[in-house]
Design a protein around this motif. Sequence first.
Motif, PDB file in Angstrom:
ATOM      1  N   UNK A   1     -16.733   9.986  31.041  1.00 13.87           N
ATOM      2  CA  UNK A   1     -16.266   9.888  29.657  1.00 13.87           C
ATOM      3  C   UNK A   1     -15.902   8.478  29.252  1.00 13.87           C
ATOM      4  N   UNK A   2     -16.471   7.453  29.921  1.00  5.84           N
ATOM      5  CA  UNK A   2     -16.107   6.074  29.616  1.00  5.84           C
ATOM      6  C   UNK A   2     -17.161   5.376  28.775  1.00  5.84           C
ATOM      7  N   UNK A   3     -18.128   6.139  28.236  1.00  8.83           N
ATOM      8  CA  UNK A   3     -19.110   5.531  27.353  1.00  8.83           C
ATOM      9  C   UNK A   3     -20.169   4.710  28.073  1.00  8.83           C
ATOM     10  N   UNK A   4     -19.940   4.399  29.333  1.00  6.57           N
ATOM     11  CA  UNK A   4     -20.894   3.582  30.083  1.00  6.57           C
ATOM     12  C   UNK A   4     -20.744   2.104  29.820  1.00  6.57           C
ATOM     13  N   UNK A   5     -19.915   1.737  28.842  1.00  5.23           N
ATOM     14  CA  UNK A   5     -19.823   0.344  28.424  1.00  5.23           C
ATOM     15  C   UNK A   5     -19.312  -0.577  29.496  1.00  5.23           C
ATOM     16  N   UNK A   6     -18.220  -0.212  30.152  1.00 11.12           N
ATOM     17  CA  UNK A   6     -17.662  -1.087  31.178  1.00 11.12           C
ATOM     18  C   UNK A   6     -18.614  -1.226  32.357  1.00 11.12           C
TER      19      UNK A   6
ATOM     20  N   UNK B   1      -9.203 -10.993  31.017  1.00 10.61           N
ATOM     21  CA  UNK B   1      -8.564  -9.868  30.338  1.00 10.61           C
ATOM     22  C   UNK B   1      -9.267  -8.560  30.683  1.00 10.61           C
ATOM     23  N   UNK B   2     -10.591  -8.582  30.624  1.00  9.25           N
ATOM     24  CA  UNK B   2     -11.391  -7.400  30.950  1.00  9.25           C
ATOM     25  C   UNK B   2     -11.065  -6.917  32.364  1.00  9.25           C
ATOM     26  N   UNK B   3     -11.117  -7.844  33.334  1.00 10.08           N
ATOM     27  CA  UNK B   3     -10.873  -7.478  34.723  1.00 10.08           C
ATOM     28  C   UNK B   3      -9.477  -6.942  34.960  1.00 10.08           C
ATOM     29  N   UNK B   4      -8.470  -7.588  34.353  1.00  6.69           N
ATOM     30  CA  UNK B   4      -7.082  -7.172  34.564  1.00  6.69           C
ATOM     31  C   UNK B   4      -6.826  -5.785  34.008  1.00  6.69           C
ATOM     32  N   UNK B   5      -7.340  -5.520  32.829  1.00  5.83           N
ATOM     33  CA  UNK B   5      -7.059  -4.226  32.234  1.00  5.83           C
ATOM     34  C   UNK B   5      -7.796  -3.098  32.951  1.00  5.83           C
ATOM     35  N   UNK B   6      -9.018  -3.376  33.377  1.00  5.48           N
ATOM     36  CA  UNK B   6      -9.774  -2.363  34.121  1.00  5.48           C
ATOM     37  C   UNK B   6      -9.094  -2.057  35.457  1.00  5.48           C
ATOM     38  N   UNK B   7      -8.606  -3.102  36.153  1.00  9.27           N
ATOM     39  CA  UNK B   7      -7.913  -2.893  37.429  1.00  9.27           C
ATOM     40  C   UNK B   7      -6.635  -2.079  37.231  1.00  9.27           C
ATOM     41  N   UNK B   8      -5.907  -2.353  36.154  1.00  6.95           N
ATOM     42  CA  UNK B   8      -4.698  -1.593  35.842  1.00  6.95           C
ATOM     43  C   UNK B   8      -5.032  -0.115  35.613  1.00  6.95           C
TER      44      UNK B   8
ATOM     45  N   UNK C   1     -13.480  -6.465  39.847  1.00 11.48           N
ATOM     46  CA  UNK C   1     -13.763  -7.525  40.814  1.00 11.48           C
ATOM     47  C   UNK C   1     -14.885  -8.427  40.320  1.00 11.48           C
ATOM     48  N   UNK C   2     -15.923  -7.818  39.759  1.00 12.47           N
ATOM     49  CA  UNK C   2     -17.050  -8.628  39.252  1.00 12.47           C
ATOM     50  C   UNK C   2     -16.597  -9.548  38.118  1.00 12.47           C
ATOM     51  N   UNK C   3     -15.799  -9.025  37.212  1.00 12.88           N
ATOM     52  CA  UNK C   3     -15.388  -9.824  36.058  1.00 12.88           C
ATOM     53  C   UNK C   3     -14.406 -10.923  36.464  1.00 12.88           C
ATOM     54  N   UNK C   4     -13.586 -10.691  37.492  1.00 11.83           N
ATOM     55  CA  UNK C   4     -12.716 -11.759  38.017  1.00 11.83           C
ATOM     56  C   UNK C   4     -13.582 -12.877  38.604  1.00 11.83           C
ATOM     57  N   UNK C   5     -14.613 -12.479  39.331  1.00 11.89           N
ATOM     58  CA  UNK C   5     -15.545 -13.471  39.898  1.00 11.89           C
ATOM     59  C   UNK C   5     -16.229 -14.256  38.786  1.00 11.89           C
ATOM     60  N   UNK C   6     -16.624 -13.563  37.719  1.00 13.04           N
ATOM     61  CA  UNK C   6     -17.259 -14.194  36.575  1.00 13.04           C
ATOM     62  C   UNK C   6     -16.320 -15.211  35.930  1.00 13.04           C
ATOM     63  N   UNK C   7     -15.051 -14.861  35.818  1.00 14.30           N
ATOM     64  CA  UNK C   7     -14.074 -15.756  35.201  1.00 14.30           C
ATOM     65  C   UNK C   7     -13.877 -17.026  36.032  1.00 14.30           C
ATOM     66  N   UNK C   8     -13.940 -16.873  37.355  1.00 15.63           N
ATOM     67  CA  UNK C   8     -13.752 -18.031  38.240  1.00 15.63           C
ATOM     68  C   UNK C   8     -14.966 -18.946  38.275  1.00 15.63           C
TER      69      UNK C   8
END
Length: 266
Positions: free
Chosen positions: A24-29, A112-119, A259-266
């Motif tokens: 039910x997550x739309x597939x977007x993330x 922001x994306x990575x932090x909120x998804x991890x939370x 994890x992927x988005x944190x890597x992308x940010x770095x």
Amino acid sequence: MDPMMILALLAMGCFGGFAAGLLGIGGGMILVPFISAVLAARGVPESLVVHMAIATSLATIVFTSLSSVRAHHKHGAVVWRIVALLAPGILVGSTIGPWIGKQMNTATLSWFFGAFVAFSATQMLVNRKPAAARDLPGTTGMFAAGGVIGILAGLVGAGGGFVSVPFMTWCNVRIHNAVATSAALGFPIAFAGTLANVFYGWGEPGLPQYSLGFIYVPALLIIVAASVTMAPLGARTAHRMPVRQLQKVFAVILYALAAYMFWKAL
């Protein structure tokens, strides 16, 4: 677009569509990290990659959510009363989220994306039991909750399930119903957010050919062709899975994306 890239986008669509129906997550993330990689490979400026990936991902949910919710509705799992209460706030929030995202640079948006998804993943994995008497808030509270869901979903290019599913389960909605209802909420989120991304991205310098605002149309069409066929299969699978197993799958996928988005940010 070369054949290998088309195959990669079709594979993304299949995986994203299945996840949309299952969780039910739309597939977007699921799609944002992969679309980011495709756009980067096509030479899109780094400053636009994540913004375009989020916008394109959100646009796919317009179609995927309709396919997914139809399958969930056949199981009688969608709580339409909740949809009606959350949708007005979602429509407002979904137009604000893309505007906020436009003001952020790629690295900040990725963090922001990575932090909120991890939370969200942690909340689902911990599985803290809500108080037995806890129920959904009233009309005003549901409008406010819808606004928050819409803003966050529009900001990160998702259908909102990463917020709405934990919110509903926290209010003692059974997870199978929360997943199905979240799928239904994906349409107003994606529709409003897509219009906003077209508007905010119109005339932006550096956009590749065949872009509609921040939306990369070739990727959108290929992904949608695959995702709408897989979403009903994901929905049927969700209704066969035990509650706790479904929660664990949800959490693990969200951690991988973070994890992927944190890597992308770095």
